[in-house]
Write a protein that holds these residues in place. Structure first.
Motif, PDB file in Angstrom:
ATOM      1  N   MET A   1      12.342   3.905  -1.172  1.00 14.26           N
ATOM      2  CA  MET A   1      11.717   3.165  -2.724  1.00 14.26           C
ATOM      3  C   MET A   1      13.181   2.633  -3.021  1.00 14.26           C
ATOM      4  SD  MET A   1       9.524   5.749  -4.637  1.00 14.26           S
ATOM      5  CE  MET A   1       8.262   6.675  -3.862  1.00 14.26           C
ATOM      6  N   PRO A   2      12.801   1.224  -3.654  1.00 15.84           N
ATOM      7  CA  PRO A   2      13.764   0.570  -4.668  1.00 15.84           C
ATOM      8  C   PRO A   2      14.452   1.295  -5.756  1.00 15.84           C
ATOM      9  CG  PRO A   2      11.876  -0.810  -4.145  1.00 15.84           C
ATOM     10  CD  PRO A   2      11.579   0.614  -3.648  1.00 15.84           C
ATOM     11  N   SER A   3      15.431   1.191  -6.221  1.00 17.37           N
ATOM     12  CA  SER A   3      16.013   2.156  -7.143  1.00 17.37           C
ATOM     13  C   SER A   3      15.453   1.981  -8.418  1.00 17.37           C
ATOM     14  CB  SER A   3      17.547   1.975  -7.163  1.00 17.37           C
ATOM     15  OG  SER A   3      17.929   0.601  -7.502  1.00 17.37           O
ATOM     16  N   LYS A   4      14.855   0.627  -8.624  1.00 12.77           N
ATOM     17  CA  LYS A   4      14.164   0.347  -9.897  1.00 12.77           C
ATOM     18  C   LYS A   4      12.881   1.003 -10.193  1.00 12.77           C
ATOM     19  CE  LYS A   4      11.762  -3.258 -10.131  1.00 12.77           C
ATOM     20  NZ  LYS A   4      11.337  -4.857 -10.201  1.00 12.77           N
ATOM     21  N   SER A   5      12.344   2.059  -9.201  1.00  7.74           N
ATOM     22  CA  SER A   5      11.374   2.802  -9.214  1.00  7.74           C
ATOM     23  C   SER A   5      11.747   4.131  -9.874  1.00  7.74           C
ATOM     24  CB  SER A   5      10.547   2.908  -7.850  1.00  7.74           C
ATOM     25  OG  SER A   5       9.855   1.551  -7.629  1.00  7.74           O
ATOM     26  N   SER A   6      13.165   4.583  -9.608  1.00 10.06           N
ATOM     27  CA  SER A   6      13.310   5.841  -9.636  1.00 10.06           C
ATOM     28  C   SER A   6      12.883   6.265 -11.116  1.00 10.06           C
ATOM     29  CB  SER A   6      14.842   5.965  -9.747  1.00 10.06           C
ATOM     30  OG  SER A   6      15.513   5.216 -10.479  1.00 10.06           O
ATOM     31  N   ALA A   7      13.301   5.322 -12.294  1.00  7.90           N
ATOM     32  CA  ALA A   7      12.654   6.100 -13.441  1.00  7.90           C
ATOM     33  C   ALA A   7      11.282   6.217 -13.768  1.00  7.90           C
ATOM     34  CB  ALA A   7      13.174   4.611 -14.559  1.00  7.90           C
ATOM     35  N   ARG A   8      10.255   5.720 -12.721  1.00 10.25           N
ATOM     36  CA  ARG A   8       8.770   5.985 -12.978  1.00 10.25           C
ATOM     37  C   ARG A   8       8.538   7.233 -12.320  1.00 10.25           C
ATOM     38  NH1 ARG A   8       5.179   2.371 -13.878  1.00 10.25           N
ATOM     39  NH2 ARG A   8       3.867   2.874 -12.269  1.00 10.25           N
TER      40      ARG A   8
ATOM     41  N   ILE B   1      -1.552  -4.033  -3.670  1.00 11.35           N
ATOM     42  CA  ILE B   1      -0.687  -4.391  -4.972  1.00 11.35           C
ATOM     43  C   ILE B   1      -1.696  -4.434  -6.187  1.00 11.35           C
ATOM     44  CG2 ILE B   1       0.491  -5.996  -6.245  1.00 11.35           C
ATOM     45  CD1 ILE B   1       2.189  -5.130  -4.091  1.00 11.35           C
ATOM     46  N   VAL B   2      -1.539  -3.646  -7.225  1.00 15.73           N
ATOM     47  CA  VAL B   2      -2.332  -3.372  -8.459  1.00 15.73           C
ATOM     48  C   VAL B   2      -2.329  -4.823  -9.186  1.00 15.73           C
ATOM     49  CG1 VAL B   2      -2.758  -2.239 -10.446  1.00 15.73           C
ATOM     50  CG2 VAL B   2      -1.869  -0.990  -8.664  1.00 15.73           C
TER      51      VAL B   2
ATOM     52  N   ASN C   1       6.393  -5.963  -8.204  1.00 19.90           N
ATOM     53  CA  ASN C   1       6.053  -6.554  -7.477  1.00 19.90           C
ATOM     54  C   ASN C   1       5.158  -7.687  -7.805  1.00 19.90           C
ATOM     55  OD1 ASN C   1       6.958  -5.240  -4.658  1.00 19.90           O
ATOM     56  ND2 ASN C   1       5.725  -3.710  -5.729  1.00 19.90           N
ATOM     57  N   ALA C   2       5.272  -8.952  -7.089  1.00 20.92           N
ATOM     58  CA  ALA C   2       4.421 -10.179  -7.728  1.00 20.92           C
ATOM     59  C   ALA C   2       2.966 -10.013  -7.039  1.00 20.92           C
ATOM     60  CB  ALA C   2       4.989 -11.296  -6.650  1.00 20.92           C
ATOM     61  N   VAL C   3       2.355 -10.106  -8.196  1.00 24.69           N
ATOM     62  CA  VAL C   3       0.717 -10.011  -7.968  1.00 24.69           C
ATOM     63  C   VAL C   3       0.278 -11.315  -6.996  1.00 24.69           C
ATOM     64  CG1 VAL C   3      -1.608 -10.293  -9.139  1.00 24.69           C
ATOM     65  CG2 VAL C   3       0.354  -9.011 -10.133  1.00 24.69           C
TER      66      VAL C   3
ATOM     67  N   ALA D   1       0.653   0.814 -12.802  1.00 23.56           N
ATOM     68  CA  ALA D   1       0.979  -0.618 -13.587  1.00 23.56           C
ATOM     69  C   ALA D   1       0.637  -1.853 -12.624  1.00 23.56           C
ATOM     70  CB  ALA D   1       2.203  -0.704 -14.159  1.00 23.56           C
ATOM     71  N   VAL D   2       0.232  -2.976 -13.131  1.00 23.42           N
ATOM     72  CA  VAL D   2      -0.025  -4.180 -12.752  1.00 23.42           C
ATOM     73  C   VAL D   2       1.394  -4.798 -11.893  1.00 23.42           C
ATOM     74  CG1 VAL D   2      -0.270  -6.564 -12.710  1.00 23.42           C
ATOM     75  CG2 VAL D   2      -1.765  -5.147 -14.122  1.00 23.42           C
ATOM     76  N   GLY D   3       1.454  -4.782 -10.620  1.00 23.02           N
ATOM     77  CA  GLY D   3       2.629  -5.088  -9.645  1.00 23.02           C
ATOM     78  C   GLY D   3       3.038  -3.977  -9.032  1.00 23.02           C
ATOM     79  N   ASP D   4       2.462  -2.653  -9.224  1.00 26.84           N
ATOM     80  CA  ASP D   4       2.740  -1.777  -8.164  1.00 26.84           C
ATOM     81  C   ASP D   4       2.105  -1.929  -6.791  1.00 26.84           C
ATOM     82  OD1 ASP D   4       3.969  -0.472 -10.321  1.00 26.84           O
ATOM     83  OD2 ASP D   4       2.395   1.277 -10.647  1.00 26.84           O
TER      84      ASP D   4
END
Length: 609
Positions: free
Chosen positions: A1-8, A60-61, A143-145, A102-105
């Motif tokens: 997983m990208p590190s930006k997701s860790s907070a989620r 992608i959501v 992620n981009a929709v 969330a949108v973009g997940d």
């Protein structure tokens, strides 16, 4: 997983505990051989996986719905196949407010594929392919929709729908989609996907449920005021599309017919029971006014008789619309000599206590007309029997004649009541009613749970004019234009046909005694000028629907699901039609506007008896 997701991740763990309907877990990404969304959607309206479990469906959501009874979110595959019939989007039904997405997940979803029919299977609506009882895995965020598919005049076919499979009762559900040939197939092939419209005209005003209609085909049966006119059963106006919003209702545009949504409106393509395919907007265009104003008709001349029909939509003494209706009659309709009112309720409206009299309702309207600067109308009606005429329970709606006694007199003939049939007799070479006011065959089964026609004998400048006020059986129960059965069954017209047959026969009774009699049959016919109902009313030349004197793109009195159509009509006998001075006006002051006081536009006829 990208590190930006860790907070989620911690938040998702909490969400998994808090949401029983939609379990969010963290596992490895989907396997390469997992079922994809286009496999689930298939090439027909029903999924080949319906009722089966699917695992690790990737997407992608693109949108999240947190309101209403169908809560959940849409996902879309970023690796589409090359089959234009298979949608790449699907709705994930969570039953409660979705949490942890969330949108973009980027997610994978495991669950049961279901075909959900909005409104229930008996509604005749199409089904929506959904994944239910989901277990959701968030793979990454931000992620981009997927880019929206553009819906416009070129990409949406002109032809509306294929005929249903006769072996399946007329259903289109099992037919292979042909999105390049049929508009409904095109929309279905995009079910659940991110779509976009741009710079579109509003063809159905914003309603109390925060929705409106646009057309992606600006030249399709356009009226001079910007509506899209419904002119035949073979012309379904394929460019119509409903718009809702995933955002705050306070931010939804308050639009009238003829306005525009400039820029782009983008979101998942859904289907609901109140109109069919719907763009549920994540972003919505900017409203630009089309400048359409409420119409005012011409004032009748001294020798002209002006007769109007106006459905005032369940008017009762508790309503706050009396002043507005009065202003419409005085200022927009220019105080017609005779006004046929439909949907006048009894003195306590929907209170179901046996009250049938409507004198309080009618006199309150008459007083409001005087206050608006109009004449003090007199009136005639026949009270219905309690709970026999349909409409809102307890309301006892009926038709009422208003007439200006300074210009028109009413010929009273006693004996008319809820169950006595009016007849025709001859005196001094002229036809007369046996009772006035009276009702046409009120005990006939054609009028079961429906309004009985009110007939009155008027005199204008020494000339007798017979007026028949109608409010035919409603269209309730008919299959929808965007439903699964094509062509849709119009079951309600069976009763209207019987009603039209009785009215036609009554007019013929008058004409048999006086072929030159002036007869006007008007009201809320609840059917189109090209319908079988209208043809029966006009049978053997007894009557002619005068709205057909207007150009085709001006023939409408009502707007439903973006279709401007005729429900209210004024039909005339041969003597009136031969007069060559007939003027007809559909006075557009309600149906095109979000702040309407009735859903019907009134109609006015002017002629020299």
């Amino acid at each position: 997983m990208p590190s930006k997701s860790s907070a989620r991740l911690a938040a998702l763990t909490v969400a998994a505990v808090c949401s029983a309907a939609s379990t969010v877990v963290l596992t490895s990404p989907a396997h390469a051989d997992s079922v994809r969304i286009h496999d689930i959607q298939g090439t027909t309206r029903t999924s080949p996986y319906a009722g089966k479990q699917v695992t690790d469906v990737a997407g992608i959501v693109t949108g999240i719905r947190t309101y209403g009874s169908s809560k959940g979110f849409w996902i879309q595959d970023t690796a589409p196949d090359d089959d234009p019939a298979t949608s790449e989007g699907v709705f994930v039904f969570t039953s409660s407010t979705p949490k942890g997405v969330a949108v973009g997940d980027a997610v994978t979803v495991s669950g049961t594929v279901s075909e959900y029919v909005p409104g229930g299977t008996s509604s005749g609506n199409q089904s929506i392919t959904e994944i239910t009882k989901p277990v959701v895995t968030v793979v990454s965020s931000g992620n981009a929709v997927p880019a929206p598919v553009v819906l416009d005049a070129r990409s949406v076919p002109d032809e509306y729908t294929p005929a249903g499979d006769s072996a399946a009762g007329g259903s289109v559900g099992g037919l292979t989609l042909r999105p390049s040939k049929y508009a409904l197939d095109r929309y279905e092939s995009l079910e659940g996907m991110n779509v976009q419209v741009a710079d579109v005209r509003v063809v159905g005003a914003t309603d109390p449920y925060t929705e409106l209609w646009v057309t992606v085909k600006p030249d399709q049966n356009r009226s001079r005021r910007g509506a899209t006119v419904y002119g035949s059963y073979d012309s379904q106006n394929s460019g119509r599309l409903q718009i809702q919003s995933l955002g705050s209702t306070a931010d939804f545009p308050v639009a009238n017919v003829g306005d525009r949504l400039t820029g782009t409106t983008t979101g998942p393509l859904d289907y609901n029971q109140y109109g069919g395919y719907t763009l549920v907007a994540e972003t919505i265009g900017t409203l630009r006014s089309g400048g359409v104003q409420r119409e005012t008709t011409e004032k009748q001349k001294n020798g002209e008789l002006a007769i109007a029909t106006y459905n005032v939509e369940n008017l009762d003494p508790s309503d706050d619309t009396f002043a507005a209706h009065a202003s419409a009659i005085v200022n927009n309709l220019r105080s017609p000599d005779i006004v046929s009112l439909e949907e006048i309720q009894d003195n306590n409206g929907a209170t179901d206590d046996g009250t049938t009299a409507a004198d309080v309702t009618v006199n309150k309207l008459i007083d409001a007309i005087v206050a608006a600067g109009g004449p003090r109308y007199d009136w005639r009606a026949v009270d219905p029997q309690d709970k026999t005429d349909g409409g809102e329970p307890g309301g006892n709606i009926r038709q009422v004649f208003l007439f200006n006694p300074e210009r028109v007199s009413f010929t009273d003939r006693p004996g008319g009541d809820a169950t006595t049939a009016v007849g025709v007799t001859k005196s001094r070479g002229k036809a007369h009613l046996t009772v006035s006011p009276g009702r046409i065959d009120p005990t006939d089964e054609a009028w079961a749970s429906s309004r009985k026609p009110l007939v009155g004998e008027f005199v204008f400048r020494g000339r007798t004019v017979f007026v028949i006020a109608n409010h035919f059986n409603s269209k309730g129960g008919d299959q929808g234009l965007a439903g699964q059965y094509q062509p849709p069954v119009r079951s309600s017209e069976v009763q209207r046909h019987r009603q039209a047959t009785l009215v036609n026969a009554f007019v013929k009774d008058i004409l048999a005694l006086d072929k030159n009699a002036d007869v006007v049959a008007l009201g809320d016919i609840n059917d189109f000028e090209f319908s079988g109902t209208a043809r029966i009313l006009e049978k053997d030349g007894a009557l002619w629907s005068a709205i057909k004197s207007l150009p085709k793109n001006e023939r409408y009195t009502y707007v439903y699901q973006g279709n401007a159509q005729v429900l209210d009509q004024i039909l005339v006998s041969p003597a009136i039609r031969r007069g060559c001075d007939l003027e007809y006006d559909s006075v557009h002051l309600n149906a095109e506007f979000h702040d309407q006081i009735s859903d019907h536009d009134p109609q006015v006829l002017r002629f020299h008896p």
